[in-house]
Design a protein around this motif. Structure first.
Motif, PDB file in Angstrom:
ATOM      1  N   THR A  42      50.255  35.094  48.612  1.00 16.58           N
ATOM      2  CA  THR A  42      51.042  34.043  50.268  1.00 16.58           C
ATOM      3  C   THR A  42      49.383  33.644  50.034  1.00 16.58           C
ATOM      4  OG1 THR A  42      51.977  36.444  50.973  1.00 16.58           O
ATOM      5  CG2 THR A  42      51.042  34.999  52.175  1.00 16.58           C
ATOM      6  N   ASP A  43      48.053  34.346  50.398  1.00 25.05           N
ATOM      7  CA  ASP A  43      46.514  33.444  50.522  1.00 25.05           C
ATOM      8  C   ASP A  43      46.196  33.396  48.633  1.00 25.05           C
ATOM      9  OD1 ASP A  43      47.243  33.493  53.083  1.00 25.05           O
ATOM     10  OD2 ASP A  43      46.176  35.915  52.901  1.00 25.05           O
ATOM     11  N   HIS A  44      46.891  33.176  47.497  1.00 19.26           N
ATOM     12  CA  HIS A  44      46.199  32.965  46.541  1.00 19.26           C
ATOM     13  C   HIS A  44      45.189  33.703  45.852  1.00 19.26           C
ATOM     14  CE1 HIS A  44      49.580  30.496  46.887  1.00 19.26           C
ATOM     15  NE2 HIS A  44      49.024  29.370  47.676  1.00 19.26           N
ATOM     16  N   ASP A  45      44.218  35.226  46.198  1.00 22.59           N
ATOM     17  CA  ASP A  45      43.263  35.356  46.002  1.00 22.59           C
ATOM     18  C   ASP A  45      43.858  36.562  44.612  1.00 22.59           C
ATOM     19  OD1 ASP A  45      42.543  34.507  48.506  1.00 22.59           O
ATOM     20  OD2 ASP A  45      42.889  35.964  49.542  1.00 22.59           O
ATOM     21  N   LEU A  46      42.562  37.187  44.375  1.00 26.68           N
ATOM     22  CA  LEU A  46      42.876  38.437  44.298  1.00 26.68           C
ATOM     23  C   LEU A  46      42.022  39.294  44.822  1.00 26.68           C
ATOM     24  CD1 LEU A  46      42.177  40.077  41.139  1.00 26.68           C
ATOM     25  CD2 LEU A  46      39.567  39.053  41.333  1.00 26.68           C
ATOM     26  N   ARG A  47      42.915  40.962  44.740  1.00 25.05           N
ATOM     27  CA  ARG A  47      42.860  41.794  46.030  1.00 25.05           C
ATOM     28  C   ARG A  47      42.069  43.360  44.831  1.00 25.05           C
ATOM     29  NH1 ARG A  47      46.532  41.893  50.949  1.00 25.05           N
ATOM     30  NH2 ARG A  47      45.131  39.952  52.328  1.00 25.05           N
ATOM     31  N   LEU A  48      41.756  43.780  45.342  1.00 22.45           N
ATOM     32  CA  LEU A  48      41.110  45.415  44.998  1.00 22.45           C
ATOM     33  C   LEU A  48      41.927  46.313  46.013  1.00 22.45           C
ATOM     34  CD1 LEU A  48      39.724  46.557  42.502  1.00 22.45           C
ATOM     35  CD2 LEU A  48      38.136  47.183  43.720  1.00 22.45           C
ATOM     36  N   ALA A  49      42.548  47.351  45.843  1.00 21.15           N
ATOM     37  CA  ALA A  49      42.854  48.420  46.317  1.00 21.15           C
ATOM     38  C   ALA A  49      42.564  50.031  45.855  1.00 21.15           C
ATOM     39  CB  ALA A  49      43.989  48.775  46.455  1.00 21.15           C
ATOM     40  N   VAL A  50      41.574  50.327  46.886  1.00 21.88           N
ATOM     41  CA  VAL A  50      40.784  51.877  46.562  1.00 21.88           C
ATOM     42  C   VAL A  50      41.698  52.887  46.703  1.00 21.88           C
ATOM     43  CG1 VAL A  50      38.886  52.926  45.892  1.00 21.88           C
ATOM     44  CG2 VAL A  50      38.966  50.243  46.069  1.00 21.88           C
ATOM     45  N   SER A  54      40.807  29.525  46.041  1.00 24.30           N
ATOM     46  CA  SER A  54      41.381  28.347  45.850  1.00 24.30           C
ATOM     47  C   SER A  54      43.001  28.970  44.575  1.00 24.30           C
ATOM     48  CB  SER A  54      41.578  27.539  43.917  1.00 24.30           C
ATOM     49  OG  SER A  54      40.467  28.508  42.884  1.00 24.30           O
ATOM     50  N   ASN A  55      43.591  28.875  44.479  1.00 23.48           N
ATOM     51  CA  ASN A  55      44.655  30.285  43.146  1.00 23.48           C
ATOM     52  C   ASN A  55      44.010  30.884  42.389  1.00 23.48           C
ATOM     53  OD1 ASN A  55      47.079  31.520  43.395  1.00 23.48           O
ATOM     54  ND2 ASN A  55      47.511  29.408  42.484  1.00 23.48           N
ATOM     55  N   VAL A  56      43.441  31.993  42.666  1.00 25.49           N
ATOM     56  CA  VAL A  56      42.295  32.964  41.709  1.00 25.49           C
ATOM     57  C   VAL A  56      43.296  34.326  41.809  1.00 25.49           C
ATOM     58  CG1 VAL A  56      40.446  31.444  41.673  1.00 25.49           C
ATOM     59  CG2 VAL A  56      41.141  33.248  43.537  1.00 25.49           C
ATOM     60  N   GLY A  57      42.950  35.065  40.007  1.00 30.91           N
ATOM     61  CA  GLY A  57      43.583  36.477  40.806  1.00 30.91           C
ATOM     62  C   GLY A  57      44.621  36.545  39.523  1.00 30.91           C
ATOM     63  N   TYR A  58      44.735  35.580  38.591  1.00 34.53           N
ATOM     64  CA  TYR A  58      46.275  35.512  38.231  1.00 34.53           C
ATOM     65  C   TYR A  58      45.649  36.375  36.991  1.00 34.53           C
ATOM     66  CZ  TYR A  58      49.519  32.205  39.691  1.00 34.53           C
ATOM     67  OH  TYR A  58      50.547  31.395  41.094  1.00 34.53           O
ATOM     68  N   PHE A  84      42.280  34.968  35.435  1.00 36.28           N
ATOM     69  CA  PHE A  84      42.704  33.553  35.656  1.00 36.28           C
ATOM     70  C   PHE A  84      42.074  33.218  36.667  1.00 36.28           C
ATOM     71  CE2 PHE A  84      45.548  30.230  34.864  1.00 36.28           C
ATOM     72  CZ  PHE A  84      44.299  28.901  34.143  1.00 36.28           C
ATOM     73  N   ASP A  85      41.052  31.846  36.785  1.00 41.28           N
ATOM     74  CA  ASP A  85      41.371  30.895  38.436  1.00 41.28           C
ATOM     75  C   ASP A  85      42.577  29.903  37.659  1.00 41.28           C
ATOM     76  OD1 ASP A  85      40.790  28.743  40.236  1.00 41.28           O
ATOM     77  OD2 ASP A  85      38.852  29.042  39.689  1.00 41.28           O
ATOM     78  N   TYR A  86      43.537  29.569  38.061  1.00 42.06           N
ATOM     79  CA  TYR A  86      45.123  28.702  37.776  1.00 42.06           C
ATOM     80  C   TYR A  86      44.802  27.540  39.070  1.00 42.06           C
ATOM     81  CZ  TYR A  86      49.966  28.184  37.469  1.00 42.06           C
ATOM     82  OH  TYR A  86      50.588  26.678  36.711  1.00 42.06           O
TER      83      TYR A  86
END
Length: 267
Positions: free
Chosen positions: A146-154, A172-176, A193-195
């Motif tokens: 939705t926000d084109h982010d890289l996320r981490l869940a702990v 931007s559109n990162v996290g692929y 990958f920074d898409y």
């Protein structure tokens, strides 16, 4: 620093091919892990059944793999680990709800599992990468569509009832195609990958277990690099080593970090 590697092809002994799953069905997003005995476990998405399934091998040669177990319907983008009891833990995107989920298996073949929604709201949970920390708790990197982010869940408990969710990178559109490892201190290290804006291969070096402080590094930016996925490992010094596709040339590349913050990687 960029170096050129000479490739030598060597003939090796033949391997053994073992059929897994049901004949005629189509599969994607396969995740492989060796369990506590060194035997293979495989999680995959069965397109025909629209189901996420688990297969386990009974020995090193996988002489008689288990019948595939349906763990959850609609699961894709999986990552697999085995806990201290040799039970499977799987992170994945539950596509029908567009949520990030975890499956905690309660028996060897995962016919009984607890399914937990880790992140919801919007479309989330693509390209998951799962590790278990020193306490046996799940840590997951993934792409928040939705926000084109890289996320981490702990996860903060065994069944991840109240996880900490952090946005690691979001310009931007990162996290692929994220790939995750944990340092000896439990700090996440994520390649991804920074898409859209740069088409670069990037590395996130978290400075604490919850990634409240992070160093973001561009590993390689020569053309389109890092698309279609990468893999990260940590060497004996705890420095990141990353493989990825150099898409502009169709080459396989290796980035070797020479210090903890990867200030001048060798490519």
């Amino acid at each position: 620093t960029t170096t050129t590697t000479t490739t030598t092809t060597t003939t090796v002994a033949p391997w053994t091919s073992v059929p897994l799953g049901e004949a005629g069905n189509t599969f994607d997003r396969v995740g492989l892990r060796l369990d506590q005995q060194g035997f293979a476990g495989v999680v995959y998405h069965d397109f025909t059944a629209s189901a996420m399934k688990l297969v386990r091998c009974p020995d090193a040669a996988c002489s008689s793999p288990s019948t595939p177990t349906v763990v959850d319907m609609g699961g894709r983008y999986m990552s697999l680990q085995f806990d201290a009891q040799n039970l499977a833990v799987i992170s994945y995107c539950h596509v029908p709800s567009q949520d990030l989920r975890l499956a905690f298996c309660h028996n060897h073949l995962c016919s009984n599992a607890t399914l937990v929604t880790v992140d919801t709201g919007g479309f989330t949970g693509l390209y998951t990468s799962l590790q278990l920390n020193a306490q046996g708790l799940a840590v997951i990197s993934y792409y928040y569509v939705t926000d084109h982010d890289l996320r981490l869940a702990v996860c903060n408990d065994a069944l991840c009832s109240a996880p900490t969710v952090v946005t690691v990178d979001s310009p931007s559109n990162v996290g692929y195609y994220s790939a995750l490892q944990l340092t000896a201190q439990g700090h996440p290290v994520i390649s991804y990958f920074d898409y859209d804006s740069n088409n670069d291969m990037r590395l996130a070096l978290c400075q604490d277990p919850l990634c409240s402080n992070v160093t973001l590094v561009t590993l390689d930016s020569a053309g389109t690099v890092g698309d279609y996925g990468g893999s990260v490992q940590l060497n004996a010094q705890g420095f990141a080593v990353v493989t990825y596709l150099y898409g502009s040339m169709g080459d396989l590349r290796l980035a070797v970090c020479n210090d903890a913050v990867c200030s001048s990687p060798t490519l």
